[in-house]
Every structure is written in structure tokens, then in C-alpha cells.
Design a protein around this motif. Structure first.
Motif, short mmCIF file in Angstrom:
data_model
loop_
_atom_site.label_atom_id
_atom_site.label_comp_id
_atom_site.label_asym_id
_atom_site.label_seq_id
_atom_site.Cartn_x
_atom_site.Cartn_y
_atom_site.Cartn_z
N ALA A 152 0.82 1.64 -9.56
CA ALA A 152 1.81 0.95 -8.73
C ALA A 152 1.80 -0.53 -9.09
CB ALA A 152 1.51 1.13 -7.25
N VAL A 153 2.97 -1.06 -9.43
CA VAL A 153 3.12 -2.46 -9.84
C VAL A 153 4.11 -3.15 -8.92
CG1 VAL A 153 3.88 -4.02 -11.68
CG2 VAL A 153 2.63 -1.92 -12.25
N TRP A 195 4.62 1.60 -0.73
CA TRP A 195 3.24 1.28 -1.14
C TRP A 195 2.85 -0.02 -0.45
CZ3 TRP A 195 0.62 4.41 -4.76
CH2 TRP A 195 -0.65 3.97 -5.15
N THR A 196 1.67 -0.03 0.12
CA THR A 196 1.20 -1.23 0.79
C THR A 196 0.18 -1.95 -0.10
OG1 THR A 196 1.53 -0.25 2.97
CG2 THR A 196 0.12 -2.19 2.85
N PHE A 197 0.57 -3.12 -0.58
CA PHE A 197 -0.32 -3.98 -1.35
C PHE A 197 -0.92 -5.02 -0.42
CE2 PHE A 197 3.01 -2.52 -4.22
CZ PHE A 197 2.31 -2.12 -5.35
N GLU A 198 -1.98 -5.67 -0.88
CA GLU A 198 -2.50 -6.81 -0.14
C GLU A 198 -1.51 -7.97 -0.26
OE1 GLU A 198 -6.40 -7.73 -1.49
OE2 GLU A 198 -7.27 -5.85 -0.78
N PRO A 199 -1.58 -8.95 0.67
CA PRO A 199 -0.71 -10.13 0.57
C PRO A 199 -0.90 -10.81 -0.79
CG PRO A 199 -1.80 -10.05 2.70
CD PRO A 199 -2.42 -8.98 1.87
N GLU A 208 9.92 5.26 -9.13
CA GLU A 208 9.18 5.74 -10.30
C GLU A 208 9.78 5.13 -11.57
OE1 GLU A 208 7.03 9.79 -11.84
OE2 GLU A 208 8.89 10.00 -10.70
N THR A 209 8.93 4.43 -12.32
CA THR A 209 9.38 3.72 -13.53
C THR A 209 8.30 3.85 -14.59
OG1 THR A 209 10.45 2.12 -12.05
CG2 THR A 209 10.35 1.54 -14.38
N LEU A 230 7.27 1.03 -9.82
CA LEU A 230 7.53 -0.41 -9.80
C LEU A 230 8.32 -0.73 -8.54
CD1 LEU A 230 7.22 -3.05 -11.46
CD2 LEU A 230 9.34 -2.44 -12.62
N ASN A 231 8.07 -1.90 -7.97
CA ASN A 231 8.77 -2.21 -6.70
C ASN A 231 10.26 -2.40 -6.93
OD1 ASN A 231 8.04 -4.76 -7.94
ND2 ASN A 231 8.53 -5.78 -6.01
#
Length: 334
Positions: A152-153, A195-199, A208-209, A230-231
Motif C-alpha cells: 500500500a502506497v 487503508w489507514t496509514f499513520e499521520p 489496485e495499481t 495506490l491512494n
């Protein structure tokens, strides 16, 4: 394997990524030769040679005394084959920074045997896309088999270069993912998820990429199912023709773009994660590909054939060699 006095050739040296690569080679005190169709904007003091991609004789002259050829000129569907072949004729190792699945796969399928016979290493996709995920995945699972891996990017912005846009227009090859241990076409329409990323990235809608990391990871790691996301916000900027090119904000020429890449591996109830963070996906490609080139110059490097970045080098040691201002990473994050 190589004489350290030999130069490292950068094809596409005046492009956006090539400029970062030349600067990084200079910073590290490595001898560099800039090569390309137009060398008028090569920095003062950097030796330069003119060679068009369709001029085999000029490519041979340009790479004749070079230990490593670094290809920064896309679309790699068009440039990889002639430059790999010229590097092989010169007895030079080859690196490129492609995100393109088709060019990466073609290098593995077409040139592995020739590279072994020539006793040189050919390593495609040594950049943010392809190489970085391959390093993280290799350091995370090693020889272990996993049922599922997700990459996940998130980019807070994607200001695409002219080269990125040109590659997107050229590269219409259907994308692949790994399902049940095999490369198969990606389902369309593309899968989406959150998707939950950190700040500072936080919760992101993802699409999907799959890019060249699917090919590199499938080459040597035991992953039954692999997907890459990818976001959506960055994809929307990429798809918008009005989005500007990157603008430098610091002395290194980097843009303000911030990135995070997460690699999550699951095997039964076990889940492990690797995370990399940094600034400017184009700029961070330079320390990745230059570190690979520098390691190829070491007398202890004796690998040959078509390899991924994680195959060619000790993945965790390679990651730890990068400076914190270039990129930070964590392994086995809970």
C-alpha cells in the motif's frame, strides 16, 4: 568484479530522475558519464557522450569503458532492450528505474542467460516502484512462504514528470498480479479498499495499481497472493492533465511530496509489516540505484544474470545504508 576506476554511465542523464542520479553519483565521489540524445544541459564538469537510443554504434562508444550502465530514460518498453544489449556488448552491468511491468518481465525472460554468460548482473526496476517494495518484502519475509502480501502506497501529492506522462501514454500493456502463485491479469475494474496509514496520510481510499514490484517479488519470493494499491487522491492528480510537474523546494531539488509505503505479509494468523517513509519518489530513486551501482563495484560482488534488487544484495543491509534524510524504514511493525 569491476575496476573501480571505470565510470558509471547514466543514460537519460538530463531527465528529471537522471539529474538526481548524476548528482548522487557526484556526491558519493563516483566517476560518472552522462549519456543521451541531447546532452546540452549536462552539468559543467560532467563528461558527456551523445547516443540516440536507435544508434547501436553510438551506444557502444558511450558505454565502452563503463563498469555499470544506469538507464533513467523511459518509456522502458522502448529503451530497455537496446541499452541492455549495448551494456552486454560492453561487458557492463545494467540497472534501470522502470515501474513498467512489461519491460521488467521482458528483461528477466530475455537476458538472464546472456548476462550469466557475460558474467554481469542486470537489475531492472531499481527505484521507488519495483525496487523499494522488493527490498522491504525481502527483508520482511526472507525465505519464508506467505499466503498473502499487500503493498500500500500513499503520496500526499503526485506531481508527474513529463517522462511519467509519456510512459503512461505508451504503456497500455494489461497489468498482472499474483494469484495462487501465478502471474495473472488484474481484474477490471480495479479493486478498491480503504487503508489507514499513520499521520500525515491517515485514512486513504485506495485503488489496485500493480507496477513493477509485482514482477520483482514474483521472481524470487514465496508469495501465494500479491496485490498492490495506490491512494486514489494521488491517482486523481496523475490523471489530471492540469497537474503541474514537480517543483523543487530544497537545495537537493526535491519536491514537497511525502510518501509512505507499507508491505504487509500474512501467513495464517501471523502478520508482519514493513514501512518506508520519505520525500519525493523521483528523488529517492537516486540513492537506491546509486547504492546498487556502488555495491556492484565492490570486489566481493560476484552475482550475474538478471536479478531483482532483493536478490542481488542483502536487503536489510541495503536499506540500512540509506541516510535518514533520504528515507526511513521499519521492519516487522506491529
Amino acid at each position: 568484479m569491476f575496476n573501480n576506476s571505470k565510470a558509471l554511465a547514466v543514460y537519460g542523464a538530463t531527465g528529471h530522475t537522471g539529474t538526481f542520479v548524476v548528482a548522487e553519483l557526484q556526491r558519493r565521489g563516483l566517476p560518472v558519464v552522462a549519456v543521451g540524445r541531447d546532452i546540452s544541459s549536462v552539468p559543467v564538469g560532467v563528461p558527456a557522450r551523445t547516443a540516440a537510443i536507435d544508434d547501436a554504434a553510438a551506444l557502444d562508444r558511450a558505454f565502452a569503458d563503463c563498469a555499470v550502465v544506469i538507464n533513467c530514460a523511459g518509456p522502458f518498453l522502448d529503451t530497455a532492450a537496446p541499452i541492455v544489449e549495448a551494456a552486454l556488448r560492453a561487458g557492463s552491468a545494467y540497472l534501470d528505474v522502470t515501474a513498467e511491468q512489461a519491460s521488467t518481465l521482458a528483461i528477466f525472460e530475455r537476458y538472464d542467460e546472456q548476462a550469466r554468460a557475460a558474467k554481469v548482473a542486470i537489475v531492472p526496476a531499481v527505484g521507488f516502484y519495483g525496487g523499494l517494495a522488493d527490498l522491504l518484502a525481502t527483508a520482511l519475509i526472507g525465505d519464508r512462504s506467505v499466503d498473502e502480501m499487500t503493498i500500500a502506497v500513499a503520496l500526499d501529492h503526485w506531481w508527474p514528470t513529463k517522462g511519467t506522462r509519456k510512459t503512461g501514454e505508451r504503456n497500455r500493456v494489461p497489468r498482472v498480479v499474483i494469484k495462487n502463485g501465478s502471474l495473472v491479469p488484474m481484474a477490471t475494474p480495479a479493486m478498491t479498499t480503504d487503508w489507514t496509514f499513520e499521520p500525515p496520510h491517515g485514512m486513504q481510499a485506495m485503488e489496485e495499481t500493480p507496477l513493477s514490484e509485482i514482477i520483482t517479488i514474483s521472481r524470487h519470493l514465496h508469495v501465494r497472493n500479491l496485490s498492490s494499491y495506490l491512494n486514489v487522491a494521488s491517482l486523481d492528480e496523475l490523471r489530471n492533465a492540469a497537474t503541474p510537474v514537480p517543483a523543487a523546494i530544497d537545495a537537493e531539488g526535491r519536491s514537497a511530496q511525502r510518501f509512505v509505503m507499507e508491505v504487509v505479509a500474512r501467513d495464517g494468523d501471523r502478520s508482519t509489516r514493513a514501512v518506508a517513509r520519505g520525500q519525493d519518489i523521483y528523488a529517492v530513486t537516486a540513492p537506491l540505484v546509486v547504492e546498487a551501482a556502488a555495491r556492484m563495484l565492490q570486489p566481493t560482488f560476484n552475482r550475474s544474470g538478471a536479478l531483482t534488487l532483493g536478490e542481488a544484495f542483502d536487503a536489510e543491509d541495503f536499506l540500512r545504508s540509506l541516510k535518514p534524510e533520504q528515507m526511513t524504514f521499519e521492519l516487522n511493525v506491529t
